[in-house]
Design a protein around this motif. Structure first.
Motif, PDB file in Angstrom:
ATOM      1  N   THR A  53       0.829  -1.205   0.000  1.00 50.79           N
ATOM      2  CA  THR A  53       0.000   0.000   0.000  1.00 50.79           C
ATOM      3  C   THR A  53       0.861   1.251   0.000  1.00 50.79           C
ATOM      4  OG1 THR A  53      -1.778  -1.137   1.173  1.00 50.79           O
ATOM      5  CG2 THR A  53      -1.792   1.273   1.252  1.00 50.79           C
ATOM      6  N   ALA A  54       1.907   1.248   0.818  1.00 51.04           N
ATOM      7  CA  ALA A  54       2.805   2.402   0.889  1.00 51.04           C
ATOM      8  C   ALA A  54       3.428   2.679  -0.477  1.00 51.04           C
ATOM      9  CB  ALA A  54       3.882   2.173   1.942  1.00 51.04           C
ATOM     10  N   GLU A  55       3.895   1.646  -1.141  1.00 49.12           N
ATOM     11  CA  GLU A  55       4.540   1.822  -2.440  1.00 49.12           C
ATOM     12  C   GLU A  55       3.554   2.258  -3.512  1.00 49.12           C
ATOM     13  OE1 GLU A  55       6.891   2.457  -5.426  1.00 49.12           O
ATOM     14  OE2 GLU A  55       7.544   2.171  -3.365  1.00 49.12           O
ATOM     15  N   LEU A  56       2.417   1.587  -3.596  1.00 45.12           N
ATOM     16  CA  LEU A  56       1.449   1.943  -4.630  1.00 45.12           C
ATOM     17  C   LEU A  56       0.873   3.334  -4.402  1.00 45.12           C
ATOM     18  CD1 LEU A  56      -0.439  -1.435  -5.215  1.00 45.12           C
ATOM     19  CD2 LEU A  56       1.562  -0.497  -6.425  1.00 45.12           C
ATOM     20  N   SER A  57       0.691   3.729  -3.156  1.00 44.25           N
ATOM     21  CA  SER A  57       0.207   5.082  -2.851  1.00 44.25           C
ATOM     22  C   SER A  57       1.255   6.127  -3.202  1.00 44.25           C
ATOM     23  CB  SER A  57      -0.172   5.190  -1.371  1.00 44.25           C
ATOM     24  OG  SER A  57      -1.232   4.317  -1.069  1.00 44.25           O
ATOM     25  N   ALA A  58       2.513   5.842  -2.891  1.00 46.96           N
ATOM     26  CA  ALA A  58       3.597   6.768  -3.259  1.00 46.96           C
ATOM     27  C   ALA A  58       3.663   6.922  -4.769  1.00 46.96           C
ATOM     28  CB  ALA A  58       4.928   6.268  -2.704  1.00 46.96           C
ATOM     29  N   ASN A  59       3.507   5.828  -5.496  1.00 46.44           N
ATOM     30  CA  ASN A  59       3.505   5.909  -6.954  1.00 46.44           C
ATOM     31  C   ASN A  59       2.316   6.717  -7.469  1.00 46.44           C
ATOM     32  OD1 ASN A  59       5.839   4.453  -7.097  1.00 46.44           O
ATOM     33  ND2 ASN A  59       4.896   2.598  -7.898  1.00 46.44           N
ATOM     34  N   ALA A  60       1.156   6.546  -6.833  1.00 47.33           N
ATOM     35  CA  ALA A  60      -0.045   7.269  -7.261  1.00 47.33           C
ATOM     36  C   ALA A  60       0.144   8.779  -7.122  1.00 47.33           C
ATOM     37  CB  ALA A  60      -1.262   6.810  -6.466  1.00 47.33           C
ATOM     38  N   ILE A  61       0.767   9.220  -6.037  1.00 50.04           N
ATOM     39  CA  ILE A  61       0.941  10.665  -5.851  1.00 50.04           C
ATOM     40  C   ILE A  61       2.130  11.209  -6.635  1.00 50.04           C
ATOM     41  CG2 ILE A  61      -0.172  10.596  -3.600  1.00 50.04           C
ATOM     42  CD1 ILE A  61       2.757  11.233  -2.493  1.00 50.04           C
ATOM     43  N   THR A  62       3.063  10.344  -7.002  1.00 45.43           N
ATOM     44  CA  THR A  62       4.244  10.782  -7.743  1.00 45.43           C
ATOM     45  C   THR A  62       4.042  10.693  -9.253  1.00 45.43           C
ATOM     46  OG1 THR A  62       5.645  10.014  -5.934  1.00 45.43           O
ATOM     47  CG2 THR A  62       6.721  10.417  -8.046  1.00 45.43           C
ATOM     48  N   HIS A  63       3.581   9.549  -9.728  1.00 42.71           N
ATOM     49  CA  HIS A  63       3.474   9.301 -11.169  1.00 42.71           C
ATOM     50  C   HIS A  63       2.042   9.352 -11.689  1.00 42.71           C
ATOM     51  CE1 HIS A  63       7.619   8.112 -10.819  1.00 42.71           C
ATOM     52  NE2 HIS A  63       7.293   7.174  -9.943  1.00 42.71           N
ATOM     53  N   GLY A  64       1.060   9.273 -10.801  1.00 42.13           N
ATOM     54  CA  GLY A  64      -0.328   9.213 -11.241  1.00 42.13           C
ATOM     55  C   GLY A  64      -1.136  10.430 -10.866  1.00 42.13           C
ATOM     56  N   ARG A  65      -0.480  11.456 -10.426  1.00 41.30           N
ATOM     57  CA  ARG A  65      -1.177  12.635  -9.927  1.00 41.30           C
ATOM     58  C   ARG A  65      -1.626  13.547 -11.061  1.00 41.30           C
ATOM     59  NH1 ARG A  65      -0.002  17.904  -8.087  1.00 41.30           N
ATOM     60  NH2 ARG A  65      -1.231  18.427  -6.243  1.00 41.30           N
ATOM     61  N   SER A  66      -2.870  13.998 -10.953  1.00 44.03           N
ATOM     62  CA  SER A  66      -3.410  15.056 -11.800  1.00 44.03           C
ATOM     63  C   SER A  66      -3.818  16.176 -10.848  1.00 44.03           C
ATOM     64  CB  SER A  66      -4.639  14.588 -12.572  1.00 44.03           C
ATOM     65  OG  SER A  66      -4.301  13.567 -13.477  1.00 44.03           O
ATOM     66  N   PRO A  67      -3.479  17.425 -11.163  1.00 48.92           N
ATOM     67  CA  PRO A  67      -3.822  18.528 -10.249  1.00 48.92           C
ATOM     68  C   PRO A  67      -5.301  18.522  -9.874  1.00 48.92           C
ATOM     69  CG  PRO A  67      -2.409  19.305 -12.016  1.00 48.92           C
ATOM     70  CD  PRO A  67      -2.797  17.889 -12.359  1.00 48.92           C
ATOM     71  N   GLY A  68      -5.557  18.620  -8.582  1.00 54.85           N
ATOM     72  CA  GLY A  68      -6.925  18.678  -8.074  1.00 54.85           C
ATOM     73  C   GLY A  68      -7.660  17.356  -8.022  1.00 54.85           C
ATOM     74  N   ARG A  69      -6.999  16.247  -8.349  1.00 55.34           N
ATOM     75  CA  ARG A  69      -7.654  14.942  -8.352  1.00 55.34           C
ATOM     76  C   ARG A  69      -7.097  14.072  -7.238  1.00 55.34           C
ATOM     77  NH1 ARG A  69     -10.058  13.403 -13.225  1.00 55.34           N
ATOM     78  NH2 ARG A  69     -11.006  11.853 -11.875  1.00 55.34           N
ATOM     79  N   ASP A  70      -7.947  13.315  -6.592  1.00 50.31           N
ATOM     80  CA  ASP A  70      -7.569  12.425  -5.503  1.00 50.31           C
ATOM     81  C   ASP A  70      -7.158  11.064  -6.043  1.00 50.31           C
ATOM     82  OD1 ASP A  70      -8.354  14.441  -3.767  1.00 50.31           O
ATOM     83  OD2 ASP A  70     -10.353  13.599  -3.468  1.00 50.31           O
ATOM     84  N   PHE A  71      -6.664  10.213  -5.138  1.00 51.91           N
ATOM     85  CA  PHE A  71      -6.451   8.806  -5.462  1.00 51.91           C
ATOM     86  C   PHE A  71      -7.264   7.989  -4.469  1.00 51.91           C
ATOM     87  CE2 PHE A  71      -3.345   9.296  -2.125  1.00 51.91           C
ATOM     88  CZ  PHE A  71      -3.163   8.040  -1.568  1.00 51.91           C
ATOM     89  N   ALA A  72      -7.523   6.736  -4.809  1.00 48.30           N
ATOM     90  CA  ALA A  72      -8.347   5.883  -3.958  1.00 48.30           C
ATOM     91  C   ALA A  72      -7.605   4.602  -3.618  1.00 48.30           C
ATOM     92  CB  ALA A  72      -9.661   5.539  -4.651  1.00 48.30           C
ATOM     93  N   VAL A  73      -7.859   4.117  -2.407  1.00 44.15           N
ATOM     94  CA  VAL A  73      -7.309   2.845  -1.951  1.00 44.15           C
ATOM     95  C   VAL A  73      -8.480   1.955  -1.576  1.00 44.15           C
ATOM     96  CG1 VAL A  73      -5.895   1.687  -0.210  1.00 44.15           C
ATOM     97  CG2 VAL A  73      -5.204   3.926  -1.096  1.00 44.15           C
ATOM     98  N   ARG A  74      -8.415   0.729  -2.033  1.00 44.43           N
ATOM     99  CA  ARG A  74      -9.460  -0.250  -1.723  1.00 44.43           C
ATOM    100  C   ARG A  74      -8.778  -1.509  -1.220  1.00 44.43           C
ATOM    101  NH1 ARG A  74     -13.530  -2.773  -6.135  1.00 44.43           N
ATOM    102  NH2 ARG A  74     -14.812  -3.933  -4.696  1.00 44.43           N
ATOM    103  N   LEU A  75      -9.283  -2.050  -0.133  1.00 41.89           N
ATOM    104  CA  LEU A  75      -8.775  -3.277   0.451  1.00 41.89           C
ATOM    105  C   LEU A  75      -9.918  -4.276   0.457  1.00 41.89           C
ATOM    106  CD1 LEU A  75      -6.317  -4.539   1.961  1.00 41.89           C
ATOM    107  CD2 LEU A  75      -7.329  -3.674   4.076  1.00 41.89           C
ATOM    108  N   LEU A  76      -9.656  -5.471  -0.074  1.00 38.56           N
ATOM    109  CA  LEU A  76     -10.683  -6.510  -0.146  1.00 38.56           C
ATOM    110  C   LEU A  76     -10.156  -7.776   0.506  1.00 38.56           C
ATOM    111  CD1 LEU A  76     -10.539  -5.254  -3.462  1.00 38.56           C
ATOM    112  CD2 LEU A  76     -12.876  -5.910  -2.970  1.00 38.56           C
ATOM    113  N   ARG A  77     -11.032  -8.486   1.144  1.00 33.15           N
ATOM    114  CA  ARG A  77     -10.630  -9.773   1.707  1.00 33.15           C
ATOM    115  C   ARG A  77     -11.560 -10.858   1.208  1.00 33.15           C
ATOM    116  NH1 ARG A  77     -12.429 -10.038   8.052  1.00 33.15           N
ATOM    117  NH2 ARG A  77     -14.615  -9.592   7.688  1.00 33.15           N
TER     118      ARG A  77
END
Length: 160
Positions: A53-77
């Motif tokens: 989660t830490a790595e994928l979230s860091a990638n989302a804010i570094t490489h997947g960021r669009s100004p003014g847009r959020d990212f989402a995390v989903r955990l499923l079991r």
């Protein structure tokens, strides 16, 4: 009088700002949700999912960021594995599959190698014209018995 017991949560979702603080919060919330599901932070499965989660979230804010847009995390079991998904708004920036090794003296570029090492399987998919989701699955290890009735307070989607 008939009493109803709510079914235990099988998923958790949170939407966060595309900032370093949002990425840190994603890691902490996943760790908390796993603990609420009965998987201690010291458990190897929990540690793997939190690191992913830490790595994928860091990638989302570094490489997947669009100004003014959020990212989402989903955990499923499920009965046999846990899955984390991180969605961002840059489907034009897909991760290398399999991840390439960076030069020996590089200080960045090893994150997806960690995801590859911790996850039993992982991948990336475009879910809509403006959404990319990178996911990873970790099998429940022997002795990993998630409490199906633990802490019912987190049984709904959480959107911050």
């Amino acid at each position: 009088m008939k009493s109803e017991i709510a079914a235990p949560a099988t998923h958790f979702r949170v939407q966060l700002s595309s900032t370093r603080r949002g990425a840190r919060l994603a890691r902490l919330l996943v760790e908390r949700q796993l603990d609420d599901w009965g998987l201690a932070p010291t458990d190897p499965t929990s540690a793997a999912l939190v690191a992913i989660t830490a790595e994928l979230s860091a990638n989302a804010i570094t490489h997947g960021r669009s100004p003014g847009r959020d990212f989402a995390v989903r955990l499923l079991r499920s009965t046999d594995h846990l899955r984390v998904e991180v969605s961002d708004t840059r489907p034009d920036r897909l991760p290398a599959m399999p991840p390439a090794r960076p030069p020996e003296h590089a200080v960045t570029g090893r994150g997806l190698l960690l995801v590859d090492a911790f996850a039993d399987q992982w991948g990336c998919e475009a879910r809509a014209p403006y959404i990319k989701t990178v996911w990873a699955e970790v099998s429940r290890r022997v002795g990993c018995d998630l409490d199906e009735t633990a802490h019912p307070r987190h049984q709904q989607h959480v959107i911050l």
